[in-house]
Scaffold this active site. Structure first.
Site, PDB file in Angstrom:
ATOM      1  N   TYR A   1       0.112  11.479 -63.538  1.00 45.33           N
ATOM      2  CA  TYR A   1       0.577  10.649 -62.429  1.00 45.33           C
ATOM      3  C   TYR A   1       1.991  11.073 -62.011  1.00 45.33           C
ATOM      4  O   TYR A   1       2.287  11.254 -60.837  1.00 45.33           O
ATOM      5  CB  TYR A   1       0.558   9.164 -62.814  1.00 45.33           C
ATOM      6  CG  TYR A   1       1.165   8.332 -61.725  1.00 45.33           C
ATOM      7  CD1 TYR A   1       0.407   7.950 -60.630  1.00 45.33           C
ATOM      8  CD2 TYR A   1       2.511   7.994 -61.752  1.00 45.33           C
ATOM      9  CE1 TYR A   1       0.960   7.250 -59.592  1.00 45.33           C
ATOM     10  CE2 TYR A   1       3.084   7.293 -60.714  1.00 45.33           C
ATOM     11  CZ  TYR A   1       2.307   6.921 -59.643  1.00 45.33           C
ATOM     12  OH  TYR A   1       2.874   6.241 -58.614  1.00 45.33           O
TER      13      TYR A   1
ATOM     14  N   GLY B   1       2.602   2.394 -66.855  1.00 45.75           N
ATOM     15  CA  GLY B   1       4.011   2.526 -67.200  1.00 45.75           C
ATOM     16  C   GLY B   1       4.915   2.338 -65.991  1.00 45.75           C
ATOM     17  O   GLY B   1       4.497   1.821 -64.959  1.00 45.75           O
ATOM     18  N   ILE B   2       6.187   2.816 -66.139  1.00 48.13           N
ATOM     19  CA  ILE B   2       7.119   2.674 -65.004  1.00 48.13           C
ATOM     20  C   ILE B   2       6.891   3.829 -64.055  1.00 48.13           C
ATOM     21  O   ILE B   2       7.558   4.845 -64.119  1.00 48.13           O
ATOM     22  CB  ILE B   2       8.596   2.633 -65.475  1.00 48.13           C
ATOM     23  CG1 ILE B   2       8.789   1.492 -66.484  1.00 48.13           C
ATOM     24  CG2 ILE B   2       9.535   2.428 -64.272  1.00 48.13           C
ATOM     25  CD1 ILE B   2      10.231   1.169 -66.813  1.00 48.13           C
ATOM     26  N   HIS B   3       5.879   3.698 -63.196  1.00 48.18           N
ATOM     27  CA  HIS B   3       5.631   4.768 -62.234  1.00 48.18           C
ATOM     28  C   HIS B   3       6.415   4.504 -60.962  1.00 48.18           C
ATOM     29  O   HIS B   3       7.242   3.600 -60.914  1.00 48.18           O
ATOM     30  CB  HIS B   3       4.133   4.969 -62.013  1.00 48.18           C
ATOM     31  CG  HIS B   3       3.410   3.772 -61.516  1.00 48.18           C
ATOM     32  ND1 HIS B   3       3.012   3.639 -60.231  1.00 48.18           N
ATOM     33  CD2 HIS B   3       3.042   2.642 -62.157  1.00 48.18           C
ATOM     34  CE1 HIS B   3       2.405   2.484 -60.089  1.00 48.18           C
ATOM     35  NE2 HIS B   3       2.408   1.849 -61.234  1.00 48.18           N
ATOM     36  N   ALA B   4       6.140   5.302 -59.941  1.00 49.51           N
ATOM     37  CA  ALA B   4       7.027   5.308 -58.768  1.00 49.51           C
ATOM     38  C   ALA B   4       7.229   3.940 -58.137  1.00 49.51           C
ATOM     39  O   ALA B   4       8.355   3.518 -57.901  1.00 49.51           O
ATOM     40  CB  ALA B   4       6.490   6.285 -57.727  1.00 49.51           C
TER      41      ALA B   4
END
Lengths: 85, 560
Positions: free
Chosen positions: B122, A13-16
């Protein structure tokens, strides 16, 4: 105003990191860019808010671009989504 | 000229300005400010400096490891200048007249909480990023120094003693040598100094005075001598010694590429002990045959929260791929005792050396162990991995740990993730129980590695952190050496290899003994590899074996 929708294919997904890259991409333009997931919309310059949406693989986001360079911005950002997310 | 005598624990000579280690202030003072505008400016200036520091770190990472590595710091930069983050801080300063440090700390907690409460593990871990960025800004606000050293030139670093978490964060390029007030030869500062190949002197007490800061000092790690403001003559002598030291290094250079073979043809593997992926360069630079001990604790000490599987995987993968086809023994988490980590939330113990530590923690908290084992096995696809469990006392512990390994392998197979089928599993022999039971334990594992620091401490009931016990803490004690021989015999009877990964491995006065009892591998600090190779090449085992064994086992034993 330009809008497009995009369904995330990146497994995390849209992680950091992609969120950081997205902010950098958006900074290239003067238009205001918002990313919305359902009812919640955030300014795409705000990294932590963007991450806070917790956008995952398979979810669809609606991206709105508004401003003087909206044509170029919408095209550039859509290309960014396809390449990175 | 002032001359100070301490105990040298890492050899060599160094000359440079004296610098006292600066400890970060951990407590944040809350205060009300009168001039909110000025406070806001203070915040902005610190924020700017943090962004600048992160930019430099990003450049450095890009140079060393490419764009991907730089991105982490760039993401931190974006967090530091995030509009919501900044606005929230501004609100607290301008509306509640809160001081900047407390405002950053409060907003940090708020954002960290937002991430921590997300349903994605996460994202939960990103709370650590917010905390990292915020503590950088707070350090700048309070004037604390990141990494403990704020100097443009390399220095001789003085400290009372350094905690493991402090040593891992030190900017190693800025250190020529160490001086500590307390400590012992097996303290972490000493170990770090030996890994870095620089001199260290400990136990100088209050002889080293704050007023010497900035003055030129010469330290001689072989003699344990410190000289402040040396006179011309002394300086000349020391510079000559420094020159000699360089020459010896050059001579040792010539040993590179040669075998570790005695005159009568017995070979021994010489490997290295390391504490972080950065240490691989000196390992290869000194022509070691592999890594005999990679302490995985640094991963845990470097984080504010449990390191994720991916984070660990990347670190292990880096070491394994950098080492190519050479063996890399990675020791699973070894904390507790003198290595404490806040977020583990371990209750305070009366006697931590004999408490909840190392493998005991892993077996009691399988979720932590599982994460590490998954990361290790995934990394095994990239090199030649051996996994080693520390602090074993019983066969059942080893069986339970091995069962965890099997479970992790089954999980990875089901997920279609790659791992190597040739991972060796071994244990540390560092308790008398493990040494005595080594005949049984040898049937469970592929190798033994003797941790002589702890083995000495437990065998002699002698705290290795206690500087006052110096002469009682004797790793040459026949009790320790007899245990080593017993372990060696039991290993060989069962067809497995045995090494030594404690400080004793580099003790050249024992090389004869180790070769005579048949140790297969010695793991030492990188700098010790070539001198040890020289010693091995100069030895004729056939000539010394009888003498060594009779003094170890027979009447000649000196009961020291």
């Amino acid at each position: 105003m330009k809008t497009f929708e995009y369904t995330i294919t990146d497994p995390v997904g849209i992680h950091a990191r992609p969120a950081g890259l997205l902010v950098k991409e958006v900074k290239k333009y003067t238009s205001t860019v918002t990313v919305a997931k359902g009812e919640k919309a955030v300014n795409a310059l705000k990294l932590m808010a963007l991450m806070g949406l917790g956008i995952k693989q398979g979810e669809t986001v609606k991206v709105t671009v508004e401003g003087a360079d909206e044509d170029a911005a919408a095209a550039g950002i859509e290309a960014f989504f396809k390449a990175n997310l | 000229m002032i001359s100070i005598q301490g105990k040298g624990v890492s050899t060599g000579i160094a000359i440079g300005p004296l610098y006292f280690y600066q400890r970060a202030k951990s407590e944040i003072v809350r205060a009300t400010v009168k001039n909110a505008e000025k406070e806001w400016e203070r915040f902005k200036a610190s924020q700017e400096k943090a962004i600048e520091q992160l930019g430099k770190l990003a450049d450095k990472a890009r140079e060393e490891a490419g764009d991907e590595a730089a991105l982490l710091f760039e993401t931190h930069q974006l967090m530091a200048e995030d509009l919501d983050y900044e606005e929230a801080i501004q609100g607290l300063i301008e509306e509640e007249f809160l001081n900047a440090e407390a405002a950053v700390s409060d907003v940090c907690a708020q954002f960290a909480e937002m991430f921590a409460s997300m349903d994605d593990p996460y994202m939960q871990a990103r709370a650590a990023d917010v905390k990292d960025v915020s503590s950088r800004i707070i350090s700048i606000l309070t004037g604390a120094v990141q990494g403990g050293i704020d100097s443009d030139v390399p220095v001789i670093l003085a400290a009372d003693d350094l905690a493991p978490s402090e040593t891992v964060q030190l900017d190693k390029s800025k250190i020529l040598g160490f001086i500590t007030e307390g400590g012992s030869g097996s303290s972490h500062t000493a170990i770090l100094a030996r890994t870095m190949g620089i001199p260290a002197i400990i136990g100088v007490g209050d002889q080293i005075k704050k007023e010497y800061e900035g003055r030129e000092v010469i330290i001689d790690g072989t003699k344990g001598q410190i000289i402040v403001d040396s006179d011309d003559n002394t300086r000349k002598v020391m510079l000559a010694k420094l020159e000699e030291q360089k020459k010896t290094r050059e001579m040792l250079e010539k040993l590179k590429g040669l075998e570790n073979k005695t005159k009568d043809g017995q070979t021994i593997r010489i490997y290295c002990n390391i504490g972080s992926p950065d240490d691989v360069a000196p390992v290869l630079g000194n022509d070691a045959g592999g890594i005999g001990l990679f302490r995985s604790e640094f991963l845990y000490l470097n984080c504010d929260d449990y390191p994720t599987e991916d984070y660990q995987f990347e670190a292990y993968k880096k070491v394994l791929s950098d080492m190519g086809d050479k063996e890399v023994v990675i020791r699973t988490l070894d904390i507790g005792a003198d290595k404490q980590i806040g977020y583990f939330d371990l209750p305070k113990e009366e006697n931590p050396a004999m408490g909840n530590r190392a493998l005991r923690i892993c077996l009691n908290r399988p979720e932590i162990f599982r994460t590490q084992l998954r990361a290790l096995y995934r990394a095994s696809a990239f090199g030649h991995l051996c996994i080693m469990f520390p602090m074993v006392t019983s066969v059942w512990e080893v069986r339970e740990a091995k069962k965890m390994c099997e479970r992790v392998k089954a999980e990875l197979t089901a997920e279609g993730k790659a791992f190597s089928n040739d991972v060796q599993i071994g244990i540390m022999i560092e308790t008398p129980a493990a040494a005595v039971m080594s005949d049984r334990l040898a049937k469970e594992v592929d190798f033994f590695s003797c941790g002589t620091n702890d083995l000495t401490q437990y065998t002699l009931a002698c705290d290795r952190q206690n500087a006052d016990l110096g002469r009682f803490f004797n790793p040459h004690h026949p009790a320790v050496l007899r245990l080593l021989k017993m372990v060696c015999d039991n290993a060989h009877k069962n067809g497995i290899w045995v090494g030594i990964c404690g400080e004793l491995g580099a003790d050249l006065s024992l090389t004869d003994t180790f070769l005579s009892i048949g140790i297969d591998e010695l793991s030492v600090s990188p700098r010790a590899v070539l001198p040890l190779r020289q010693k091995v090449r100069d030895t004729n085992v056939a000539q010394v074996r009888d003498e060594v064994l009779s003094s170890l086992l027979g009447d000649k034993t000196q009961l020291s």
